[in-house]
Design a protein around this motif. Structure first.
Motif, short mmCIF file in Angstrom:
data_model
loop_
_atom_site.label_atom_id
_atom_site.label_comp_id
_atom_site.label_asym_id
_atom_site.label_seq_id
_atom_site.Cartn_x
_atom_site.Cartn_y
_atom_site.Cartn_z
N TYR A 155 -5.93 -3.98 4.14
CA TYR A 155 -4.85 -3.16 3.62
C TYR A 155 -3.95 -2.65 4.74
CZ TYR A 155 -2.78 -0.24 -0.03
OH TYR A 155 -1.92 0.32 -0.94
N ASP A 156 -4.47 -2.65 5.98
CA ASP A 156 -3.67 -2.25 7.13
C ASP A 156 -2.83 -3.43 7.61
OD1 ASP A 156 -4.91 0.20 7.04
OD2 ASP A 156 -6.46 -0.35 8.49
N ALA A 157 -1.77 -3.11 8.34
CA ALA A 157 -0.96 -4.15 8.97
C ALA A 157 -1.63 -4.55 10.27
CB ALA A 157 0.46 -3.64 9.24
N ILE A 158 -1.97 -5.84 10.40
CA ILE A 158 -2.54 -6.37 11.63
C ILE A 158 -1.57 -7.43 12.15
CG2 ILE A 158 -4.51 -7.52 12.67
CD1 ILE A 158 -6.25 -6.41 10.46
N VAL A 159 -0.99 -7.15 13.30
CA VAL A 159 0.11 -7.95 13.81
C VAL A 159 -0.17 -8.29 15.27
CG1 VAL A 159 2.61 -8.06 14.13
CG2 VAL A 159 1.66 -6.65 12.30
N SER A 160 0.20 -9.50 15.67
CA SER A 160 0.09 -9.89 17.07
C SER A 160 1.42 -10.47 17.53
CB SER A 160 -1.03 -10.91 17.28
OG SER A 160 -0.76 -12.11 16.57
N ILE A 177 3.38 -3.07 4.00
CA ILE A 177 3.85 -1.85 4.65
C ILE A 177 5.32 -1.95 5.04
CG2 ILE A 177 3.62 -0.45 6.75
CD1 ILE A 177 0.60 -0.88 6.58
N PHE A 178 5.74 -3.07 5.63
CA PHE A 178 7.10 -3.17 6.17
C PHE A 178 8.08 -3.90 5.26
CE2 PHE A 178 4.45 -2.60 9.98
CZ PHE A 178 5.09 -1.51 10.54
N GLY A 179 7.57 -4.64 4.27
CA GLY A 179 8.48 -5.30 3.33
C GLY A 179 8.97 -6.66 3.77
N LEU A 236 2.79 6.21 10.42
CA LEU A 236 1.81 5.18 10.72
C LEU A 236 0.88 5.61 11.84
CD1 LEU A 236 4.15 2.05 10.67
CD2 LEU A 236 2.68 2.85 8.83
N SER A 237 -0.40 5.31 11.66
CA SER A 237 -1.39 5.46 12.72
C SER A 237 -1.54 4.10 13.38
CB SER A 237 -2.72 5.94 12.14
OG SER A 237 -3.72 5.94 13.12
N ASP A 259 -0.86 2.90 7.22
CA ASP A 259 0.13 3.77 6.57
C ASP A 259 -0.55 5.07 6.15
OD1 ASP A 259 2.16 4.94 5.20
OD2 ASP A 259 2.56 3.27 3.85
N VAL A 260 -0.19 6.16 6.83
CA VAL A 260 -0.75 7.47 6.50
C VAL A 260 0.31 8.37 5.88
CG1 VAL A 260 -2.54 7.33 8.28
CG2 VAL A 260 -0.30 8.29 8.88
N THR A 261 1.37 7.76 5.36
CA THR A 261 2.47 8.54 4.77
C THR A 261 1.96 9.41 3.62
OG1 THR A 261 4.02 6.77 5.33
CG2 THR A 261 4.76 8.41 3.72
#
Length: 499
Positions: A155-160, A177-179, A236-237, A259-261
């Motif tokens: 569910y979190d964004a994992i990006v490299s 999260i970012f669309g 975001l955290s 996303d901690v909004t």
């Protein structure tokens, strides 16, 4: 597992030629000091019984057996023991057959006419090593598949990204999260996709999600504000880390963004509610103190009314009665007593009126006997008499309110009239009571000077607080506001209490 000279080795030899079997056994015994550690069977059927029952490091397999020939022998052993290394031993010189055997699962192919201790040891060592490497590779591939599935389903964004900031991976959490879809994000610069504002690339307060650390493996957890592609702000955290290559250099950068909004919004809302509750408790404490003071003041006033008013009237009445008693005992004529009796009668009337006035001030009898509408009219009439302010009453209820509602509305009404008399400098007051299917509505409107601009923000306005608390205790609301043309209006709305 690594094997070398003088190392015990469990070998299954599948060979139907006794001479070849003896030669191979002798080579094994001399090379590995493994006498008695290898088993010999002469066909696939016997191999099928031994393989499940024991653990072997390698199978040495002939391709010309009573119950099998060529590559079929390899397939049969591979079906029986999928992970055991196979070294094919055959007298046939056929490169195409050798390739087929390797394709079917054999690790090596050794011609019998080339059997020497070194070649046998080398073939066995290669077979075991290749099998181990294959197993490790399969485990690594399986682990990579599992990790990829975890990353993709997170569910979190994992990006490299590469070290020069080009996005190389973008999971579904990042899409949510970012669309941006993975097709839109991968291959583009991080600053084009993850940025603090949707319309400003070079924002002075930008927090880079992919910093290039110097001598650090990972950054700590940070909270940043970034934006969705539609401009919606995101709390975001973020955890950033460095991916190293085999030499220890920086190969890529990665980040996990949560996303901690919503949690931040809930925390802020909880804090607001806590502060509201604390302020409410403080106001309630002040209101309780005021009510106690008012109660004492009311008791003092009633005591004074009884002592000064009723006490004097009753004292005068007693004096008249004693005078009449003395005259009657002295035989006075009845006509002479008549004036004094009239005075006593007048004192009785005044006493009754005083008692009625005090009782009305404590609780209007009309409220219990005739209902809220009559009590409002009576209180408005008495207010007009006391203050000289003209009152106009419009009472049109369709139902009779329950006692608790009637009492609350009446007390708020009294407080509003008191405020008009003290502060409004009004000449006229309009009073309205109405109801609909769900609520009671009481309005008091004056043509006075209106409300000071900071009235509702002042502290210590316990009268307003008292009216508000009375209304809210019944699930209703109270508002007080200035009118555009001058004057003010107080309105209380209370829901109807259904059985």
């Amino acid at each position: 597992m690594k094997h070398g000279p003088q190392t015990p080795l469990r070998v299954l030899l599948v060979e139907d030629n006794p001479g070849d079997a003896g030669l191979i056994a002798a080579l094994l015994d001399g090379e590995y000091a493994s006498a008695g550690s290898h088993d010999h069977v002469s066909d696939l059927a016997q191999a099928g019984k031994r393989l499940p029952a024991a653990t072997f490091d390698v199978v040495l397999l002939d391709l010309n057996l009573p119950d099998g020939f060529g590559v079929d022998c390899v397939k049969a052993i591979r079906a029986l023991a999928p992970t055991v290394p196979i070294v094919v031993l055959t007298g046939m010189e056929d490169d195409e057959l050798a390739l087929e055997c390797v394709a079917a699962g054999a690790q090596d192919y050794l011609a019998k006419n080339d059997l020497r201790p070194q070649s046998l040891r080398r073939a066995i060592g290669y077979a075991i090593t290749r099998t181990q490497e294959s197993a490790e590779r399969q485990r690594a591939d399986a682990l990579q598949v599992r990790l990829a599935a975890i990353v993709e389903s997170s569910y979190d964004a994992i990006v490299s990204s590469s070290i020069d900031g080009v996005i190389t991976s973008w999971n579904r959490g990042a899409e949510r999260i970012f669309g941006y879809t993975a097709e839109e994000a991968v291959g583009r610069q991080v600053r084009e996709i993850i940025r603090p504002q949707a319309d400003e690339v070079g924002w002075p307060n930008e927090r880079r999600v992919f910093p290039v650390p110097r001598g650090a493996d990972a950054g700590g957890v940070e909270e940043v504000v970034l934006f969705h592609r539609n401009g919606r702000p995101l709390n975001l955290s973020v955890i950033t880390s460095v991916i190293h290559d085999a030499s220890g250099g920086t190969q890529a950068l990665a980040a996990i963004l949560r996303d901690v909004t919503e949690s931040k919004r809930r925390d802020a809302e909880l804090q607001r509610l806590v502060e509201q509750q604390a302020a409410r408790e403080q106001r309630m404490s002040a209101l309780t103190s005021r009510l106690r003071n008012l109660q004492e003041e009311e008791r003092t006033r009633i005591s004074r009314e009884v002592h000064d008013g009723l006490g004097q009237l009753l004292t005068g009445l007693k004096m008249d009665i004693r005078w009449l008693m003395r005259r009657a005992v002295a035989g006075a004529d009845a006509a002479a007593l008549t004036p004094k009796l009239a005075e006593a009668d007048a004192l009785v009337d005044q006493t009754v009126q005083t008692v009625q006035r005090i009782a009305v001030e404590l609780r209007p009898s009309a409220l219990d006997a005739l209902g809220l509408s009559s009590a409002l009219r009576d209180e408005a009439r008495r207010f007009e008499t006391r203050s000289g302010v003209q009152t106009v009453v419009h009472v049109q209820p369709h139902e009779v309110p329950k006692p608790a509602v009637a009492t609350a509305l009446f007390r708020i009404f009294q407080e509003l009239l008191t405020n008009v008399a003290r502060h409004a400098c009004a000449k006229r007051v309009q009073i309205g009571l109405s109801d609909d299917a769900d609520r009671w509505i009481l309005e008091v409107q004056d043509d006075g000077v209106g409300l000071p601009g900071d009235l509702l923000t002042r502290s210590g306005l316990l009268g307003l607080l008292g009216m508000t608390e009375r209304a809210e205790s019944l699930g209703g609301s109270f508002r007080l506001e200035s009118l555009p043309g001058g004057g003010a209006v107080g309105c209380v709305t209370v829901p109807k209490m259904r059985p």
